[in-house]
Design an enzyme around this catalytic site. Structure first.
Site, mmCIF file in Angstrom:
data_model
loop_
_atom_site.group_PDB
_atom_site.id
_atom_site.type_symbol
_atom_site.label_atom_id
_atom_site.label_comp_id
_atom_site.label_asym_id
_atom_site.label_seq_id
_atom_site.Cartn_x
_atom_site.Cartn_y
_atom_site.Cartn_z
ATOM 1 N N ASP A 1 1.318 -4.193 -0.782
ATOM 2 C CA ASP A 1 1.253 -2.732 -0.708
ATOM 3 C C ASP A 1 2.003 -2.020 -1.830
ATOM 4 O O ASP A 1 2.027 -0.787 -1.869
ATOM 5 C CB ASP A 1 1.722 -2.248 0.661
ATOM 6 C CG ASP A 1 0.688 -2.545 1.729
ATOM 7 O OD1 ASP A 1 -0.506 -2.279 1.468
ATOM 8 O OD2 ASP A 1 1.046 -3.056 2.798
ATOM 9 N N ASP B 1 -7.623 -4.322 3.383
ATOM 10 C CA ASP B 1 -6.848 -3.205 2.809
ATOM 11 C C ASP B 1 -6.408 -3.495 1.366
ATOM 12 O O ASP B 1 -6.214 -2.580 0.563
ATOM 13 C CB ASP B 1 -5.564 -2.922 3.612
ATOM 14 C CG ASP B 1 -5.694 -3.109 5.106
ATOM 15 O OD1 ASP B 1 -6.465 -3.988 5.541
ATOM 16 O OD2 ASP B 1 -4.996 -2.404 5.856
#
Ligand SMILES: *[C@@H]1O[C@H](CO)[C@@H](O)[C@H](O)[C@H]1NC(C)=O
Ligand SMILES: *[C@@H]1O[C@H](CO)[C@@H](O)[C@H](O)[C@H]1NC(C)=O
Ligand SMILES: *[C@@H]1O[C@H](CO)[C@@H](O)[C@H](O)[C@H]1NC(C)=O
Ligand SMILES: *[C@@H]1O[C@H](CO)[C@@H](O)[C@H](O)[C@H]1NC(C)=O
Ligand SMILES: *[C@@H]1O[C@H](CO)[C@@H](O)[C@H](O)[C@H]1NC(C)=O
Ligand SMILES: *[C@@H]1O[C@H](CO)[C@@H](O)[C@H](O)[C@H]1NC(C)=O
Ligand SMILES: *[C@@H]1O[C@H](CO)[C@@H](O)[C@H](O)[C@H]1NC(C)=O
Length: 402
Positions: free
Chosen positions: A122, A181
């Protein structure tokens, strides 16, 4: 002289008349509440630094998290989006200098994470405000260093046997988990390649996207949330869900990340497979949207009891559709481009109707952070972020006025 006045005439037409062939976007995108609420949150500025992620379910007050959380980049990037809006709108978006000051000071709270974060893949999301800063000031050394450091951290998670960057760490290092993601985090690799000329970063992004295309996509255009690989053999060992309804279901936010991610891969590489994949995902997303237009948290979740919506999935998908629309336009597919822009406007309208939440601290309600963890029906920082970005996209296209 003549050329100039023709150009300004064309501009004034764009800004005063609704463009034919486009649906009307909802007025809430430009409500005074947008600037008011974002400013209020920005001025709340807890000490030590904390970042809003989602709200409680009843009154809609933000819950605050430490900087070392995967969502910390969204609020600073929201402030850069408000700054961008002041450039797009002649009034109503607030004070440009104030937004830029706030954006920079909120981004600064993330600086320690360049050295070490606990967020794994992330880092791509954490880099958003620094990529925004480079649009404002391409020479900003702090932002250049941040983008390069986050890209290096993501590249270090690449395993050539698997062909992917590792999303989540696991106790057994041979268990290599990749979530859909992760497609969103590849952007920082392209941003850093542009700054450094290091093409290895692009190669890593392409390899990751190719593997994801082969192993996360189902033939119907839906996606699995998690694919586990064996890091020593590169074999797929499992496909399952973490945040969706079932191992073989399509979690709507994952589908939205995938839509945006593959449209973005096409933008950077012009590889036909990527736009085909983005179209296939868009088609799944739109054809599985129920008649009321409300995006459920998982497209395969049962209808009884009523399945909670996820307004964040809707806003991410809308931005993915705009990006896909731009790619069709770049291929001179004007009807395809118009189709996806209208599809985006419909997704935004239907879900804004549901989720616009005037009394909450967030702009939208009806977000689902993680339904298996019973976290549903909240405001979410990335739902608000993509809502504001969608408004900016519409103004930039001449479809909305501020
Ligand atoms: C550079 O960007 C950082 C945050 O990314 C900000 O704190 C700093 O004020 C900026 N510096 C300049 C000279 O613009
Ligand atoms: C390019 O990036 C990769 C991944 O971070 C790194 O291993 C490599 O050393 C870099 N190459 C150069 C010339 O800096
Ligand atoms: C991966 O494969 C190796 C070699 O066959 C094996 O020792 C290891 O247990 C496997 N790991 C997983 C998570 O399946
Ligand atoms: C998932 O698997 C179950 C059990 O095999 C099946 O009943 C269901 O239809 C499948 N769902 C999807 C979306 O493929
Ligand atoms: C939207 O949120 C409201 C307020 O939390 C809730 O009552 C309603 O059931 C939600 N609707 C959906 C479709 O999730
Ligand atoms: C134009 O876009 C539409 C919508 O994605 C697509 O179905 C069609 O194949 C595209 N046309 C061409 C010529 O690429
Ligand atoms: C939504 O979350 C609540 C707890 O916060 C949980 O009780 C409920 O089951 C969830 N709704 C659905 C339909 O899964």
């Amino acid at each position: 002289m003549l050329a100039l006045s023709l150009a300004s005439l064309a501009l004034s037409i764009v800004h005063t008349a609704a463009l034919p062939g486009f649906a009307s976007p909802p007025a809430e995108l430009f409500s005074p509440l947008v600037a008011q609420k974002v400013l209020k949150t920005a001025q709340a500025s807890p000490s030590p630094a904390q970042y809003p992620q989602y709200t409680d379910r009843t009154v809609g007050d933000w819950e605050w998290f430490s900087p070392d959380t995967w969502t910390s980049g969204f609020f600073p990037s929201t402030l850069y989006a408000m700054y961008e809006r002041t450039k797009l709108c002649s009034s109503g978006a607030g004070d440009a200098a104030q937004w830029l000051d706030l954006a920079r000071s909120w981004a600064t709270g993330e600086i320690p994470l360049e050295i070490k974060t606990g967020v794994g893949h992330d880092v791509g999301f954490l880099s958003y405000p620094f990529m925004d800063e480079l649009v404002v000031n391409p020479e900003n050394e702090t932002a250049i260093e941040a983008v390069n450091a986050f890209a290096t951290a993501l590249a270090a998670r690449f395993n050539p046997t698997v062909g992917c960057t590792r999303s989540w760490d696991s106790a057994d290092p041979t268990d290599f988990q990749v979530i859909i993601d992760n497609m969103m985090n590849l952007e920082v690799l392209f941003a850093s390649e542009k700054l450094t000329g290091n093409h290895t970063l692009r190669d890593i992004a392409i390899s990751h996207a190719d593997k994801t295309m082969a192993n996360h996509l189902r033939s119907d255009g839906g996606t699995f949330h998690v694919v586990e690989y064996n890091s020593t053999t590169g074999a797929v060992i499992a496909r399952h869900t973490a945040q969706g309804y079932a191992d073989n279901s399509t979690w709507s936010r994952g589908e939205a990340w995938a839509l945006y991610g593959f449209a973005n891969m096409f933008k950077h590489t012009r590889k036909a497979d990527y736009i085909q994949t983005a179209r296939h995902i868009a088609s799944y997303f739109l054809s599985n949207t129920p008649d009321d237009g409300v995006i459920p948290w998982d497209f395969n979740a049962p209808l009884v009891p009523p399945r909670p919506a996820d307004s964040s999935a809707a806003m991410i998908a809308a931005n993915g559709l705009f990006l896909l629309s731009d790619q069709e336009f770049s291929l001179l597919n004007i009807s395809g481009s118009r189709y996806y822009t209208n599809a985006a406007i419909k997704v935004i309208s239907d879900n804004t109707n549901l989720a616009w939440a005037p009394s909450w601290q967030s702009l939208l309600s009806n977000g689902t952070v993680n339904n298996p963890a019973h976290n549903n029906l909240t405001g979410i920082v990335y739902g608000d972020y993509f809502f504001i970005k969608a408004g900016n996209e519409l103004v930039g296209r001449g479809i909305s006025q501020c």
